[in-house]
Scaffold this motif. Structure first.
Motif, PDB file in Angstrom:
ATOM      1  N   TYR A  24      -4.203 -12.615  -7.806  1.00 48.16           N
ATOM      2  CA  TYR A  24      -4.699 -11.291  -8.120  1.00 48.16           C
ATOM      3  C   TYR A  24      -3.797 -10.470  -9.031  1.00 48.16           C
ATOM      4  O   TYR A  24      -4.418  -9.838  -9.923  1.00 48.16           O
ATOM      5  N   THR A  25      -2.443 -10.325  -8.825  1.00 52.33           N
ATOM      6  CA  THR A  25      -1.734  -9.705  -9.566  1.00 52.33           C
ATOM      7  C   THR A  25      -1.626 -10.068 -11.235  1.00 52.33           C
ATOM      8  O   THR A  25      -1.615  -9.428 -11.974  1.00 52.33           O
ATOM      9  N   VAL A  26      -1.865 -11.367 -11.351  1.00 53.59           N
ATOM     10  CA  VAL A  26      -1.679 -12.153 -12.649  1.00 53.59           C
ATOM     11  C   VAL A  26      -3.097 -11.617 -13.520  1.00 53.59           C
ATOM     12  O   VAL A  26      -3.141 -11.152 -14.447  1.00 53.59           O
ATOM     13  N   VAL A  27      -4.227 -11.811 -12.796  1.00 58.75           N
ATOM     14  CA  VAL A  27      -5.779 -11.807 -13.341  1.00 58.75           C
ATOM     15  C   VAL A  27      -5.889 -10.270 -13.563  1.00 58.75           C
ATOM     16  O   VAL A  27      -6.454  -9.824 -14.551  1.00 58.75           O
ATOM     17  N   PHE A  28      -5.652  -9.465 -12.527  1.00 59.85           N
ATOM     18  CA  PHE A  28      -6.083  -8.124 -12.669  1.00 59.85           C
ATOM     19  C   PHE A  28      -5.007  -6.929 -12.896  1.00 59.85           C
ATOM     20  O   PHE A  28      -5.332  -5.903 -13.348  1.00 59.85           O
ATOM     21  N   MET A  29      -3.776  -7.127 -12.879  1.00 61.51           N
ATOM     22  CA  MET A  29      -2.743  -6.284 -13.051  1.00 61.51           C
ATOM     23  C   MET A  29      -1.780  -6.471 -14.104  1.00 61.51           C
ATOM     24  O   MET A  29      -0.906  -5.536 -14.624  1.00 61.51           O
ATOM     25  N   THR A  30      -1.810  -7.823 -14.623  1.00 68.09           N
ATOM     26  CA  THR A  30      -0.904  -8.183 -15.773  1.00 68.09           C
ATOM     27  C   THR A  30      -0.816  -7.198 -16.848  1.00 68.09           C
ATOM     28  O   THR A  30       0.183  -6.724 -17.478  1.00 68.09           O
ATOM     29  N   ALA A  31      -1.801  -6.771 -17.579  1.00 69.21           N
ATOM     30  CA  ALA A  31      -2.369  -6.079 -18.563  1.00 69.21           C
ATOM     31  C   ALA A  31      -1.859  -4.601 -18.393  1.00 69.21           C
ATOM     32  O   ALA A  31      -1.126  -4.020 -19.378  1.00 69.21           O
ATOM     33  N   THR A  73       0.962  -1.142   0.057  1.00 71.91           N
ATOM     34  CA  THR A  73      -0.243   0.096  -0.049  1.00 71.91           C
ATOM     35  C   THR A  73       0.881   1.296   0.115  1.00 71.91           C
ATOM     36  O   THR A  73       0.391   2.264  -0.582  1.00 71.91           O
ATOM     37  N   SER A  74       1.998   0.981   0.598  1.00 77.23           N
ATOM     38  CA  SER A  74       2.886   2.529   0.298  1.00 77.23           C
ATOM     39  C   SER A  74       3.134   2.771  -1.065  1.00 77.23           C
ATOM     40  O   SER A  74       3.151   3.981  -1.158  1.00 77.23           O
ATOM     41  N   PHE A  75       3.234   1.782  -2.048  1.00 79.63           N
ATOM     42  CA  PHE A  75       3.188   2.278  -3.257  1.00 79.63           C
ATOM     43  C   PHE A  75       2.200   3.122  -3.859  1.00 79.63           C
ATOM     44  O   PHE A  75       2.235   4.020  -4.466  1.00 79.63           O
ATOM     45  N   ALA A  76       0.775   2.670  -3.224  1.00 82.02           N
ATOM     46  CA  ALA A  76      -0.276   3.307  -3.885  1.00 82.02           C
ATOM     47  C   ALA A  76      -0.511   4.477  -2.905  1.00 82.02           C
ATOM     48  O   ALA A  76      -1.110   5.625  -3.822  1.00 82.02           O
ATOM     49  N   LEU A  77      -0.129   4.654  -1.925  1.00 78.53           N
ATOM     50  CA  LEU A  77      -0.422   5.714  -1.044  1.00 78.53           C
ATOM     51  C   LEU A  77       0.760   6.997  -1.214  1.00 78.53           C
ATOM     52  O   LEU A  77       0.444   8.287  -0.898  1.00 78.53           O
ATOM     53  N   ILE A  93       0.086   6.708 -20.413  1.00 75.35           N
ATOM     54  CA  ILE A  93       0.989   6.520 -18.993  1.00 75.35           C
ATOM     55  C   ILE A  93       0.289   7.096 -18.088  1.00 75.35           C
ATOM     56  O   ILE A  93       0.158   6.213 -17.031  1.00 75.35           O
ATOM     57  N   GLU A  94      -0.175   8.210 -17.795  1.00 73.69           N
ATOM     58  CA  GLU A  94      -0.641   8.935 -16.789  1.00 73.69           C
ATOM     59  C   GLU A  94      -2.029   8.079 -16.437  1.00 73.69           C
ATOM     60  O   GLU A  94      -2.172   7.809 -15.207  1.00 73.69           O
ATOM     61  N   GLU A  95      -2.818   7.610 -17.453  1.00 78.79           N
ATOM     62  CA  GLU A  95      -4.081   6.842 -17.218  1.00 78.79           C
ATOM     63  C   GLU A  95      -3.636   5.452 -16.602  1.00 78.79           C
ATOM     64  O   GLU A  95      -4.410   4.931 -15.676  1.00 78.79           O
ATOM     65  N   LEU A  96      -2.588   4.987 -17.166  1.00 80.58           N
ATOM     66  CA  LEU A  96      -2.110   3.521 -16.482  1.00 80.58           C
ATOM     67  C   LEU A  96      -1.621   3.571 -15.085  1.00 80.58           C
ATOM     68  O   LEU A  96      -2.080   2.852 -14.210  1.00 80.58           O
ATOM     69  N   LEU A  97      -1.059   4.683 -14.916  1.00 83.55           N
ATOM     70  CA  LEU A  97      -0.447   4.913 -13.456  1.00 83.55           C
ATOM     71  C   LEU A  97      -1.607   4.991 -12.553  1.00 83.55           C
ATOM     72  O   LEU A  97      -1.503   4.393 -11.306  1.00 83.55           O
ATOM     73  N   LYS A  98      -2.701   5.759 -13.050  1.00 86.06           N
ATOM     74  CA  LYS A  98      -3.715   6.044 -12.069  1.00 86.06           C
ATOM     75  C   LYS A  98      -4.594   4.617 -11.786  1.00 86.06           C
ATOM     76  O   LYS A  98      -4.976   4.213 -10.688  1.00 86.06           O
ATOM     77  N   LYS A  99      -4.717   3.784 -12.895  1.00 79.88           N
ATOM     78  CA  LYS A  99      -5.296   2.641 -12.811  1.00 79.88           C
ATOM     79  C   LYS A  99      -4.384   1.642 -11.746  1.00 79.88           C
ATOM     80  O   LYS A  99      -5.035   1.000 -11.130  1.00 79.88           O
ATOM     81  N   TRP A 100      -3.078   1.593 -12.250  1.00 77.08           N
ATOM     82  CA  TRP A 100      -2.305   0.480 -11.515  1.00 77.08           C
ATOM     83  C   TRP A 100      -2.393   1.006 -10.081  1.00 77.08           C
ATOM     84  O   TRP A 100      -2.462   0.002  -8.953  1.00 77.08           O
ATOM     85  N   ASP A 101      -2.457   2.263  -9.548  1.00 73.51           N
ATOM     86  CA  ASP A 101      -2.678   2.786  -8.257  1.00 73.51           C
ATOM     87  C   ASP A 101      -3.834   2.262  -7.470  1.00 73.51           C
ATOM     88  O   ASP A 101      -3.528   1.557  -6.545  1.00 73.51           O
ATOM     89  N   SER A 102      -4.768   2.332  -8.269  1.00 73.56           N
ATOM     90  CA  SER A 102      -5.945   1.760  -7.474  1.00 73.56           C
ATOM     91  C   SER A 102      -5.983   0.005  -7.446  1.00 73.56           C
ATOM     92  O   SER A 102      -6.396  -0.155  -6.429  1.00 73.56           O
ATOM     93  N   LEU A 103      -5.583  -0.689  -8.653  1.00 69.61           N
ATOM     94  CA  LEU A 103      -5.354  -2.017  -8.438  1.00 69.61           C
ATOM     95  C   LEU A 103      -4.580  -2.187  -7.360  1.00 69.61           C
ATOM     96  O   LEU A 103      -4.779  -3.243  -6.605  1.00 69.61           O
ATOM     97  N   ASN A 104      -3.511  -1.736  -7.073  1.00 65.61           N
ATOM     98  CA  ASN A 104      -2.345  -2.116  -6.053  1.00 65.61           C
ATOM     99  C   ASN A 104      -2.886  -1.779  -4.650  1.00 65.61           C
ATOM    100  O   ASN A 104      -2.585  -2.508  -3.773  1.00 65.61           O
TER     101      ASN A 104
END
Length: 175
Positions: free
Chosen positions: A115-122, A27-31, A144-155
């Motif tokens: 979870y990582t494989v199913v939801f975050m790999t793409a 969560t430190s990565f996301a926060l 890239i900005e959109e992907l970082l935002k999505k990755w942040d939520s998934l993470n």
């Protein structure tokens, strides 16, 4: 509960500490990390491709650190669940539902990987591709900005798995 063998107490400590560590680490990565990277982009005009490269380095550290901790923590909690299962002498020394709670904790920790494989790999793959790209385009920068935002939520959601594992483990310990 003070009559539990040292091996069980050590396994509890390893499992719960590992689960709590993973929750904090993930969560430190996301926060903290991703918001900092995004601020570098918006406030300091750091190119998005550079941000994607920085994300790739961060990703590598998490990918090498967290799986071994996950396996050791889940194994420790699984050992405790098996040791205090119904019908054993140790079952009399722990709260009635301790074994299923420890088992659920172990499963939640190991759920990080699927979870990582199913939801975050793409999303991960697309960020890695942007980091490796040699051509900069406005569309890529926005993506890239959109992907970082999505990755942040998934993470952040992924970080809740070991947090729930730690909570269930503590409930099992405290009864």
């Amino acid at each position: 509960m003070s009559s539990l063998p040292v091996s069980i107490r050590v396994a509890q400590a390893i499992g719960l500490t590992g689960a709590a560590f993973l929750a904090g680490n993930i969560t430190s990565f996301a926060l903290n990390v991703i918001p900092s990277l995004r601020n570098s982009r918006t406030k300091d005009n750091v190119p998005a491709q550079t941000i994607a490269k920085q994300w790739t380095h961060m990703y590598h550290y998490g990918k090498t650190q967290n799986p071994p901790i996950s396996v050791v923590s889940a194994a420790a909690l699984g050992y405790v669940a098996w040791s205090v299962r119904s019908g054993t002498e140790l079952a009399k020394l722990v709260p009635r539902n301790a074994s299923p709670l420890y088992a659920a904790s172990a499963v939640l920790i190991m759920a990080i990987a699927p979870y990582t494989v199913v939801f975050m790999t793409a999303t991960n793959d697309r960020l890695h591709a942007h980091a490796a790209a040699t051509e900069k385009t406005t569309a890529a920068e926005k993506n890239i900005e959109e992907l970082l935002k999505k990755w942040d939520s998934l993470n952040l959601i992924r970080g809740l798995l070991p947090l729930a594992a730690a909570a269930l483990g503590m409930i099992a310990v405290l009864g």
